[in-house]
Design a protein around this motif. Structure first.
Motif, PDB file in Angstrom:
ATOM      1  N   GLU A 239      -0.540   8.799   6.747  1.00 22.09           N
ATOM      2  CA  GLU A 239      -1.451   7.728   7.147  1.00 22.09           C
ATOM      3  C   GLU A 239      -2.193   8.120   8.424  1.00 22.09           C
ATOM      4  O   GLU A 239      -1.655   8.816   9.280  1.00 22.09           O
ATOM      5  CB  GLU A 239      -0.665   6.439   7.378  1.00 22.09           C
ATOM      6  CG  GLU A 239      -0.061   5.858   6.122  1.00 22.09           C
ATOM      7  CD  GLU A 239       0.838   4.663   6.385  1.00 22.09           C
ATOM      8  OE1 GLU A 239       1.234   3.994   5.419  1.00 22.09           O
ATOM      9  OE2 GLU A 239       1.165   4.414   7.578  1.00 22.09           O
TER      10      GLU A 239
ATOM     11  N   CYS B  99       0.828  -1.199   0.000  1.00 22.94           N
ATOM     12  CA  CYS B  99       0.000   0.000   0.000  1.00 22.94           C
ATOM     13  C   CYS B  99       0.869   1.259   0.000  1.00 22.94           C
ATOM     14  O   CYS B  99       0.608   2.212  -0.753  1.00 22.94           O
ATOM     15  CB  CYS B  99      -0.927  -0.018   1.212  1.00 22.94           C
ATOM     16  SG  CYS B  99      -2.070   1.379   1.303  1.00 22.94           S
ATOM     17  N   ARG B 100       1.901   1.262   0.835  1.00 25.54           N
ATOM     18  CA  ARG B 100       2.785   2.432   0.909  1.00 25.54           C
ATOM     19  C   ARG B 100       3.572   2.628  -0.385  1.00 25.54           C
ATOM     20  O   ARG B 100       3.753   3.755  -0.846  1.00 25.54           O
ATOM     21  CB  ARG B 100       3.741   2.286   2.093  1.00 25.54           C
ATOM     22  CG  ARG B 100       3.084   2.507   3.444  1.00 25.54           C
ATOM     23  CD  ARG B 100       4.078   2.304   4.580  1.00 25.54           C
ATOM     24  NE  ARG B 100       3.471   2.587   5.874  1.00 25.54           N
ATOM     25  CZ  ARG B 100       4.072   2.376   7.043  1.00 25.54           C
ATOM     26  NH1 ARG B 100       5.297   1.874   7.071  1.00 25.54           N
ATOM     27  NH2 ARG B 100       3.452   2.667   8.170  1.00 25.54           N
TER      28      ARG B 100
ATOM     29  N   LEU C 250       2.275   9.519  -5.488  1.00 24.36           N
ATOM     30  CA  LEU C 250       2.758  10.820  -5.024  1.00 24.36           C
ATOM     31  C   LEU C 250       3.848  11.362  -5.946  1.00 24.36           C
ATOM     32  O   LEU C 250       3.868  12.558  -6.278  1.00 24.36           O
ATOM     33  CB  LEU C 250       3.282  10.699  -3.595  1.00 24.36           C
ATOM     34  CG  LEU C 250       3.745  11.994  -2.915  1.00 24.36           C
ATOM     35  CD1 LEU C 250       2.631  13.026  -2.911  1.00 24.36           C
ATOM     36  CD2 LEU C 250       4.218  11.699  -1.488  1.00 24.36           C
TER      37      LEU C 250
ATOM     38  N   VAL D 144       4.557   9.585   2.706  1.00 26.02           N
ATOM     39  CA  VAL D 144       3.411   8.678   2.660  1.00 26.02           C
ATOM     40  C   VAL D 144       3.088   8.160   4.056  1.00 26.02           C
ATOM     41  O   VAL D 144       1.932   8.134   4.476  1.00 26.02           O
ATOM     42  CB  VAL D 144       3.707   7.494   1.695  1.00 26.02           C
ATOM     43  CG1 VAL D 144       2.682   6.372   1.909  1.00 26.02           C
ATOM     44  CG2 VAL D 144       3.673   7.970   0.253  1.00 26.02           C
TER      45      VAL D 144
ATOM     46  N   ARG E 256       2.713   1.703  -3.440  1.00 26.06           N
ATOM     47  CA  ARG E 256       1.805   2.221  -4.467  1.00 26.06           C
ATOM     48  C   ARG E 256       1.539   3.713  -4.242  1.00 26.06           C
ATOM     49  O   ARG E 256       1.461   4.498  -5.201  1.00 26.06           O
ATOM     50  CB  ARG E 256       0.488   1.444  -4.444  1.00 26.06           C
ATOM     51  CG  ARG E 256       0.591   0.013  -4.953  1.00 26.06           C
ATOM     52  CD  ARG E 256      -0.755  -0.704  -4.845  1.00 26.06           C
ATOM     53  NE  ARG E 256      -0.687  -2.078  -5.282  1.00 26.06           N
ATOM     54  CZ  ARG E 256      -0.829  -2.486  -6.539  1.00 26.06           C
ATOM     55  NH1 ARG E 256      -1.063  -1.580  -7.493  1.00 26.06           N
ATOM     56  NH2 ARG E 256      -0.767  -3.760  -6.865  1.00 26.06           N
ATOM     57  N   ALA E 257       1.391   4.099  -2.963  1.00 28.49           N
ATOM     58  CA  ALA E 257       1.153   5.512  -2.641  1.00 28.49           C
ATOM     59  C   ALA E 257       2.362   6.366  -3.004  1.00 28.49           C
ATOM     60  O   ALA E 257       2.217   7.510  -3.449  1.00 28.49           O
ATOM     61  CB  ALA E 257       0.823   5.656  -1.154  1.00 28.49           C
TER      62      ALA E 257
END
Length: 264
Positions: A259, A224-225, A232, A255, A227-228
């Motif tokens: 969260e 998830c991180r 970004l 990132v 991909r973020a």
């Protein structure tokens, strides 16, 4: 012949019988064996777990059906060879579950054991009845390595071979890290890396955390991180892959700080 008048389970069994019919069956299904469909069985079990993790009940229904098909498939192959049928599989698991729950299906007894102790004791009796001679017998080789490591350690722990506290496994992790750093050959690296991972499982287990669940959650968080970070970077007009490590680390920190529950 199948149809709506049949029960859903009988219909599924009839479909599999037709697919495996030597004259009118499916060419692909006919050539399958226990070994060739075993990988699909494992894959379907993971897809069931994935649907549960995503709380997708519609997908869970579909994936459970796919997993049930695997049981039916294996059972049909066994029946054709004269070993056992789906009905035998169902009867065996029914008998096993009743035997493992005597406090539910048998006379009520208070032997002072916890539910887990009683369950493990009954499973141990089953293994001995099947000829097991070691506490390690019955830990499936096909399990994911992380899960198998945990099960092996739990088996050993039930026989007293375990650290009394968290310091023991923590020291062992540090020891294995040092031994890995001191390796010189690929063979040594493979061995010591395995020892380190095995020790890490022991440490995590000492905290009462299922290692497989912990690593699955860590995988999901990392994905998830990452991909973020890519998103970004794109928003900032950057090519993520072309950035140096320091710039990528800066994106990672941004990132992570964004969260929920994280400090800015």
């Amino acid at each position: 012949m199948t149809g709506p008048a049949m029960s859903p389970l009988d219909r599924l069994l009839a479909i599999m019988a037709r697919l495996r019919d030597p004259e009118h069956g499916c060419e692909w299904d006919l050539v399958q064996t226990f070994a060739t469909i075993a990988p699909y069985t494992i894959e379907e079990a993971y897809e069931v777990a994935d649907a549960i993790d995503r709380n997708d009940l519609a997908a869970l229904k579909d994936e459970l059906g796919d997993l049930l098909l695997q049981v039916v498939f294996h059972s049909r192959i066994a029946e054709e060879a004269g070993h056992f049928s789906f009905a035998d599989v169902a009867a065996a698991i029914s008998q096993k579950m009743e035997a493992r729950h005597p406090h539910i299906f048998g006379a009520e007894t208070d032997d002072g054991q916890s539910r887990e102790e009683r369950w493990e004791g009954l499973k141990a009796e089953e293994r001995r009845a099947k000829g097991a001679t070691s506490a390690m017998d019955g830990v499936a080789l096909a399990l994911p390595a992380l899960l198998r490591a945990e099960k092996l350690q739990k088996r050993a722990a039930r026989h007293g071979f375990d650290w009394p506290d968290r310091e023991g496994p923590a020291d062992k992790v540090r020891e294995e890290m040092a031994e890995l750093a001191a390796t010189e050959t690929e063979a040594e690296q493979l061995e010591e890396a395995g020892d380190l991972l095995f020790a890490a499982v022991n440490l995590v287990r000492a905290y009462g955390v299922p290692p497989e669940d912990a690593l699955r959650a860590a995988n999901a968080k990392f994905e998830c991180r990452f991909r973020a970070m890519e998103v970004l970077a794109q928003k900032r007009g950057q090519d993520f892959a072309a950035l140096d490590l320091e710039s990528q680390e800066a994106l990672w920190r941004d990132v992570k700080a964004s969260e929920p529950g994280k400090a800015p």
